[in-house]
Design a protein around this motif. Structure first.
Motif, PDB file in Angstrom:
ATOM      1  N   LEU A 120       0.851  -1.109   0.198  1.00  0.00           N
ATOM      2  CA  LEU A 120       0.101   0.040  -0.101  1.00  0.00           C
ATOM      3  C   LEU A 120       0.768   1.235  -0.238  1.00  0.00           C
ATOM      4  O   LEU A 120       0.403   2.244  -0.367  1.00  0.00           O
ATOM      5  CB  LEU A 120      -0.730  -0.004   1.122  1.00  0.00           C
ATOM      6  CG  LEU A 120      -2.250  -0.791   1.005  1.00  0.00           C
ATOM      7  CD1 LEU A 120      -2.897  -1.174   2.410  1.00  0.00           C
ATOM      8  CD2 LEU A 120      -2.999  -0.510  -0.135  1.00  0.00           C
ATOM      9  N   THR A 121       2.111   1.091   0.600  1.00  0.00           N
ATOM     10  CA  THR A 121       2.955   2.356   0.496  1.00  0.00           C
ATOM     11  C   THR A 121       3.459   2.601  -0.995  1.00  0.00           C
ATOM     12  O   THR A 121       3.929   3.901  -1.189  1.00  0.00           O
ATOM     13  CB  THR A 121       4.131   2.237   1.639  1.00  0.00           C
ATOM     14  OG1 THR A 121       4.845   1.238   0.758  1.00  0.00           O
ATOM     15  CG2 THR A 121       3.598   1.937   2.823  1.00  0.00           C
ATOM     16  N   SER A 122       3.463   1.657  -1.841  1.00  0.00           N
ATOM     17  CA  SER A 122       4.007   1.757  -3.149  1.00  0.00           C
ATOM     18  C   SER A 122       3.196   1.512  -4.203  1.00  0.00           C
ATOM     19  O   SER A 122       3.569   1.278  -5.244  1.00  0.00           O
ATOM     20  CB  SER A 122       5.365   0.862  -3.308  1.00  0.00           C
ATOM     21  OG  SER A 122       5.131  -0.573  -2.809  1.00  0.00           O
ATOM     22  N   SER A 123       1.628   1.467  -4.094  1.00  0.00           N
ATOM     23  CA  SER A 123       1.023   0.964  -5.084  1.00  0.00           C
ATOM     24  C   SER A 123      -0.014   2.054  -5.309  1.00  0.00           C
ATOM     25  O   SER A 123      -0.291   3.017  -4.284  1.00  0.00           O
ATOM     26  CB  SER A 123       0.452  -0.338  -4.721  1.00  0.00           C
ATOM     27  OG  SER A 123       1.192  -1.287  -4.435  1.00  0.00           O
ATOM     28  N   THR A 124      -0.741   1.956  -6.558  1.00  0.00           N
ATOM     29  CA  THR A 124      -2.148   2.630  -6.342  1.00  0.00           C
ATOM     30  C   THR A 124      -3.327   1.807  -6.380  1.00  0.00           C
ATOM     31  O   THR A 124      -3.107   0.412  -7.040  1.00  0.00           O
ATOM     32  CB  THR A 124      -2.062   3.483  -8.097  1.00  0.00           C
ATOM     33  OG1 THR A 124      -1.148   4.321  -8.097  1.00  0.00           O
ATOM     34  CG2 THR A 124      -3.453   4.344  -8.085  1.00  0.00           C
TER      35      THR A 124
END
Ligand SMILES: CC(C)(COP(=O)(O)OP(=O)(O)OC[C@H]1O[C@@H](n2cnc3c(N)ncnc32)[C@H](O)[C@@H]1OP(=O)(O)O)[C@@H](O)C(=O)NCCC(=O)NCCS
Length: 292
Positions: A184-188
């Motif tokens: 979730l920190t690196s995705s859309t």
């Protein structure tokens, strides 16, 4: 770590993988033509633990990684032996060690055709014969499918994250909160909302040659396809998605939209099938073949 069983022609020992071994791991995937970047390696290693087989001069000749989900479950992947050292028992020794480290956990993995026998020898089987199709292609631009019955597909907000973790747990039956939090920190993220409830989600992240779409969780294939169509429309370029082949209509839609199957793996496990808790949710695409 003690020197492992030595074949007639290759001496090697096993040791835990350190974070800077991701560089050597990346080289092994490059040798195979697999798309992982060094960042993908670092991401996967950061979520779990790994072991490497090394020659007497310290050169890494093989890797294997293990991920724990809660106290009872796990997955295993990135099992690779340098081409020059295959057929000498390296993978077998590495796997015996890795499986011992997993203890009583139930382990799942996606096996390449080449590796099915290796895993069968170690007690893995594919009771449901589930194949995972690796699909990829370059999407120039696409239009999201229309939604009906008050369904909304929108970008996920921070207040959706707990719901996404719950959907994932319900769909896969394992607690992957740690990995989902990292993603979730690196995705859309995109969520599908109906009557005010979030009932589907997909995460899109940069990895490999472009973007990877997964996990994709929904109640049915129609919702999964609507979510995917939205995510793909906003992420043109190289796309990768790993879809269970029993999701037939999702597969057909991907065929029609430029994401053909380029390879298949077999879902294997080292435990007997147990009755699944009834859940309306299902995984329609994986985070990766390693993390499931
Ligand atoms: C699959 C792989 C890890 C096997 O490594 P390895 O060190 O050569 O395997 P081992 O020598 O320990 O052999 C283990 C068993 O697998 C079998 N095996 C190895 N290569 C095989 C192949 N190409 N096809 C079928 N069986 C094979 C061996 O015969 C052996 O079984 P046996 O003891 O009953 O004869 C290696 O070929 C590899 O890195 N392949 C590319 C990456 C890959 O597919 N990884 C698996 C990801 S799930």
């Amino acid at each position: 770590m003690a020197v492992s069983p030595v074949s007639a022609v290759t001496e090697f020992s096993l040791r835990p993988m350190a974070s800077d071994d991701a560089v050597a791991g990346h080289r092994l995937t490059q040798q195979l033509g697999w798309p992982h970047t060094e960042q993908d390696w670092a991401f996967h290693l950061a979520q779990g633990q790994g072991w490497v087989a090394v020659e007497s001069d310290g050169a890494i000749i093989a890797t294997a990684l293990l991920w724990f989900y809660g106290d009872d479950d796990g997955t295993l992947g990135l099992v690779i032996v340098n081409e020059a050292f295959r057929g000498k028992g390296v993978a077998n020794a590495l796997m015996e060690h890795t499986i011992e480290a997993a203890g009583a956990r139930k382990i799942r993995l996606i096996a390449t055709d080449m590796a099915v026998k290796l895993y069968q020898n170690l007690g893995f089987a594919s009771p449901n014969q589930i194949k995972i199709a690796q699909r990829q292609g370059v999407i120039a631009g696409s239009t999201p499918l229309p939604t009906h019955d008050g369904t909304i597909v929108r970008v996920a907000r921070e207040d959706d994250y707990a719901c996404i973790r719950t959907l994932d747990r319900n769909a896969i039956g394992m607690d992957r909160s740690g990995v989902i939090n990292s993603l979730l920190t690196s995705s859309t993220g995109y969520v599908l909302e109906r009557e005010g409830c979030v009932i589907g989600s997909v995460l899109v992240r940069e990895s490999g040659r472009g973007n990877t779409f997964g996990p994709l969780i929904a109640r049915n294939e129609a919702d999964a396809t609507v979510l995917l169509s939205k995510a793909l429309s906003e992420h043109p370029g190289f796309c990768r998605i790993d879809v269970p082949e029993d999701a037939v209509s999702v597969g057909q839609w991907l065929d029609q939209n430029g994401l053909p199957v380029i390879d298949r793996g077999t879902l294997m496990q080292n435990f007997d099938n147990q009755p699944l808790k009834a859940s309306p949710y299902k995984i329609y695409s994986l985070i990766s073949q390693a993390l499931l």
